[in-house]
Motif scaffolding. Structure first.
Motif, PDB file in Angstrom:
ATOM      1  N   GLY A   1     -34.472  40.234 -86.501  1.00 23.46           N
ATOM      2  CA  GLY A   1     -35.702  40.198 -87.285  1.00 23.46           C
ATOM      3  C   GLY A   1     -36.371  41.552 -87.354  1.00 23.46           C
ATOM      4  O   GLY A   1     -36.771  42.021 -88.430  1.00 23.46           O
ATOM      5  N   ALA A   2     -36.502  42.204 -86.210  1.00 18.90           N
ATOM      6  CA  ALA A   2     -37.147  43.520 -86.171  1.00 18.90           C
ATOM      7  C   ALA A   2     -36.328  44.553 -86.938  1.00 18.90           C
ATOM      8  O   ALA A   2     -36.886  45.362 -87.691  1.00 18.90           O
ATOM      9  CB  ALA A   2     -37.332  43.964 -84.714  1.00 18.90           C
ATOM     10  N   ALA A   3     -35.012  44.527 -86.761  1.00 19.92           N
ATOM     11  CA  ALA A   3     -34.147  45.490 -87.456  1.00 19.92           C
ATOM     12  C   ALA A   3     -34.219  45.280 -88.964  1.00 19.92           C
ATOM     13  O   ALA A   3     -34.272  46.257 -89.728  1.00 19.92           O
ATOM     14  CB  ALA A   3     -32.711  45.365 -86.965  1.00 19.92           C
TER      15      ALA A   3
ATOM     16  N   ASP B   1     -30.705  48.957 -78.512  1.00 19.62           N
ATOM     17  CA  ASP B   1     -31.404  48.524 -77.299  1.00 19.62           C
ATOM     18  C   ASP B   1     -31.020  47.096 -76.921  1.00 19.62           C
ATOM     19  O   ASP B   1     -30.811  46.788 -75.744  1.00 19.62           O
ATOM     20  CB  ASP B   1     -32.922  48.626 -77.477  1.00 19.62           C
ATOM     21  CG  ASP B   1     -33.416  50.058 -77.501  1.00 19.62           C
ATOM     22  OD1 ASP B   1     -32.628  50.982 -77.191  1.00 19.62           O
ATOM     23  OD2 ASP B   1     -34.602  50.252 -77.856  1.00 19.62           O
ATOM     24  N   ALA B   2     -30.925  46.230 -77.920  1.00 20.72           N
ATOM     25  CA  ALA B   2     -30.525  44.848 -77.657  1.00 20.72           C
ATOM     26  C   ALA B   2     -29.082  44.810 -77.142  1.00 20.72           C
ATOM     27  O   ALA B   2     -28.762  44.055 -76.223  1.00 20.72           O
ATOM     28  CB  ALA B   2     -30.666  43.998 -78.923  1.00 20.72           C
ATOM     29  N   MET B   3     -28.233  45.634 -77.709  1.00 20.31           N
ATOM     30  CA  MET B   3     -26.833  45.690 -77.281  1.00 20.31           C
ATOM     31  C   MET B   3     -26.734  46.138 -75.826  1.00 20.31           C
ATOM     32  O   MET B   3     -25.930  45.603 -75.053  1.00 20.31           O
ATOM     33  CB  MET B   3     -26.065  46.656 -78.177  1.00 20.31           C
ATOM     34  CG  MET B   3     -24.616  46.791 -77.808  1.00 20.31           C
ATOM     35  SD  MET B   3     -23.624  45.467 -78.439  1.00 20.31           S
ATOM     36  CE  MET B   3     -23.056  46.248 -79.909  1.00 20.31           C
ATOM     37  N   ALA B   4     -27.572  47.086 -75.430  1.00 19.18           N
ATOM     38  CA  ALA B   4     -27.546  47.593 -74.057  1.00 19.18           C
ATOM     39  C   ALA B   4     -27.939  46.521 -73.046  1.00 19.18           C
ATOM     40  O   ALA B   4     -27.470  46.536 -71.908  1.00 19.18           O
ATOM     41  CB  ALA B   4     -28.469  48.798 -73.925  1.00 19.18           C
TER      42      ALA B   4
ATOM     43  N   LEU C   1     -24.296  41.552 -82.573  1.00 13.61           N
ATOM     44  CA  LEU C   1     -25.134  42.744 -82.647  1.00 13.61           C
ATOM     45  C   LEU C   1     -24.357  43.925 -83.216  1.00 13.61           C
ATOM     46  O   LEU C   1     -24.873  44.674 -84.046  1.00 13.61           O
ATOM     47  CB  LEU C   1     -25.696  43.098 -81.261  1.00 13.61           C
ATOM     48  CG  LEU C   1     -26.822  42.207 -80.771  1.00 13.61           C
ATOM     49  CD1 LEU C   1     -27.002  42.356 -79.262  1.00 13.61           C
ATOM     50  CD2 LEU C   1     -28.114  42.517 -81.504  1.00 13.61           C
ATOM     51  N   GLN C   2     -23.113  44.078 -82.786  1.00 12.59           N
ATOM     52  CA  GLN C   2     -22.297  45.187 -83.288  1.00 12.59           C
ATOM     53  C   GLN C   2     -22.051  45.045 -84.781  1.00 12.59           C
ATOM     54  O   GLN C   2     -22.116  46.029 -85.523  1.00 12.59           O
ATOM     55  CB  GLN C   2     -20.965  45.264 -82.535  1.00 12.59           C
ATOM     56  CG  GLN C   2     -20.130  46.477 -82.912  1.00 12.59           C
ATOM     57  CD  GLN C   2     -20.831  47.789 -82.605  1.00 12.59           C
ATOM     58  OE1 GLN C   2     -21.225  48.018 -81.474  1.00 12.59           O
ATOM     59  NE2 GLN C   2     -20.986  48.656 -83.599  1.00 12.59           N
ATOM     60  N   ALA C   3     -21.796  43.829 -85.247  1.00 12.38           N
ATOM     61  CA  ALA C   3     -21.585  43.600 -86.681  1.00 12.38           C
ATOM     62  C   ALA C   3     -22.841  43.967 -87.468  1.00 12.38           C
ATOM     63  O   ALA C   3     -22.760  44.600 -88.531  1.00 12.38           O
ATOM     64  CB  ALA C   3     -21.198  42.152 -86.937  1.00 12.38           C
ATOM     65  N   HIS C   4     -23.995  43.587 -86.957  1.00 13.52           N
ATOM     66  CA  HIS C   4     -25.261  43.932 -87.619  1.00 13.52           C
ATOM     67  C   HIS C   4     -25.460  45.445 -87.607  1.00 13.52           C
ATOM     68  O   HIS C   4     -25.864  46.027 -88.613  1.00 13.52           O
ATOM     69  CB  HIS C   4     -26.408  43.214 -86.900  1.00 13.52           C
ATOM     70  CG  HIS C   4     -27.536  42.813 -87.779  1.00 13.52           C
ATOM     71  ND1 HIS C   4     -27.491  41.715 -88.595  1.00 13.52           N
ATOM     72  CD2 HIS C   4     -28.748  43.375 -87.968  1.00 13.52           C
ATOM     73  CE1 HIS C   4     -28.635  41.607 -89.245  1.00 13.52           C
ATOM     74  NE2 HIS C   4     -29.414  42.614 -88.873  1.00 13.52           N
ATOM     75  N   LEU C   5     -25.162  46.057 -86.484  1.00 10.75           N
ATOM     76  CA  LEU C   5     -25.291  47.506 -86.344  1.00 10.75           C
ATOM     77  C   LEU C   5     -24.346  48.238 -87.296  1.00 10.75           C
ATOM     78  O   LEU C   5     -24.720  49.254 -87.897  1.00 10.75           O
ATOM     79  CB  LEU C   5     -25.013  47.901 -84.891  1.00 10.75           C
ATOM     80  CG  LEU C   5     -25.286  49.326 -84.462  1.00 10.75           C
ATOM     81  CD1 LEU C   5     -26.724  49.720 -84.735  1.00 10.75           C
ATOM     82  CD2 LEU C   5     -24.985  49.472 -82.978  1.00 10.75           C
TER      83      LEU C   5
ATOM     84  N   ILE D   1     -31.246  38.321 -79.513  1.00 14.16           N
ATOM     85  CA  ILE D   1     -30.633  38.778 -80.765  1.00 14.16           C
ATOM     86  C   ILE D   1     -31.453  38.342 -81.976  1.00 14.16           C
ATOM     87  O   ILE D   1     -31.507  39.059 -82.965  1.00 14.16           O
ATOM     88  CB  ILE D   1     -29.148  38.382 -80.903  1.00 14.16           C
ATOM     89  CG1 ILE D   1     -28.942  36.889 -81.035  1.00 14.16           C
ATOM     90  CG2 ILE D   1     -28.324  38.952 -79.769  1.00 14.16           C
ATOM     91  CD1 ILE D   1     -27.523  36.502 -81.414  1.00 14.16           C
ATOM     92  N   GLY D   2     -32.094  37.196 -81.883  1.00 13.14           N
ATOM     93  CA  GLY D   2     -32.959  36.765 -82.988  1.00 13.14           C
ATOM     94  C   GLY D   2     -34.097  37.747 -83.212  1.00 13.14           C
ATOM     95  O   GLY D   2     -34.401  38.125 -84.351  1.00 13.14           O
TER      96      GLY D   2
END
Length: 88
Positions: A41-43, A61-64, A75-79, A36-37
Motif C-alpha cells: 500500500g505504501a509503495a 525495508d519490508a524484504m529485510a 515483495l521481490q516481484a513487486h520490487l 507486506i500489505g
C-alpha cells in the motif's frame, strides 16, 4: 515458513512443542501478511506520487524484515516492477 527442516522435526517430537510450532507458523503468517500489505500500500502510494525511490525503499525495508519465503518472493516481484510505467 522460514523454518529449517531440523527445527520443524524437533518441534514435532512432543505435543507441547508441536503446539508451539503451530503458534509460531500462525504468528509468522499473520505478521507477514500485515507487513507486506502495508508495504504494498505504501509503495503504491509513493509510486503514484512519483516517488519511485521511496517506493523501492519501503519494499526493501519490508524484504529485510521478512522471513517467510513466499512473502519474500511477493515483495521481490513487486520490487522488480517498481520502475515500470503505470498502467493508467
Amino acid at each position: 515458513m522460514g523454518l529449517t527442516r531440523e527445527d520443524a522435526d524437533a518441534a514435532l517430537v512432543s505435543a507441547p512443542d508441536t503446539a508451539a510450532l503451530v503458534r509460531e507458523i500462525h504468528r509468522r503468517t499473520r505478521e507477514g501478511t500485515y507487513r507486506i500489505g502495508r508495504a504494498f500500500g505504501a509503495a503504491d502510494l509513493l509510486k503514484e506520487s512519483g516517488d519511485r525511490t521511496g517506493a523501492r525503499k519501503v519494499l526493501e525495508d519490508a524484504m529485510a524484515a521478512e522471513v517467510v519465503p513466499l512473502y519474500r518472493a511477493q515483495l521481490q516481484a513487486h520490487l522488480d516492477h517498481v520502475d515500470d510505467p503505470d498502467d493508467t
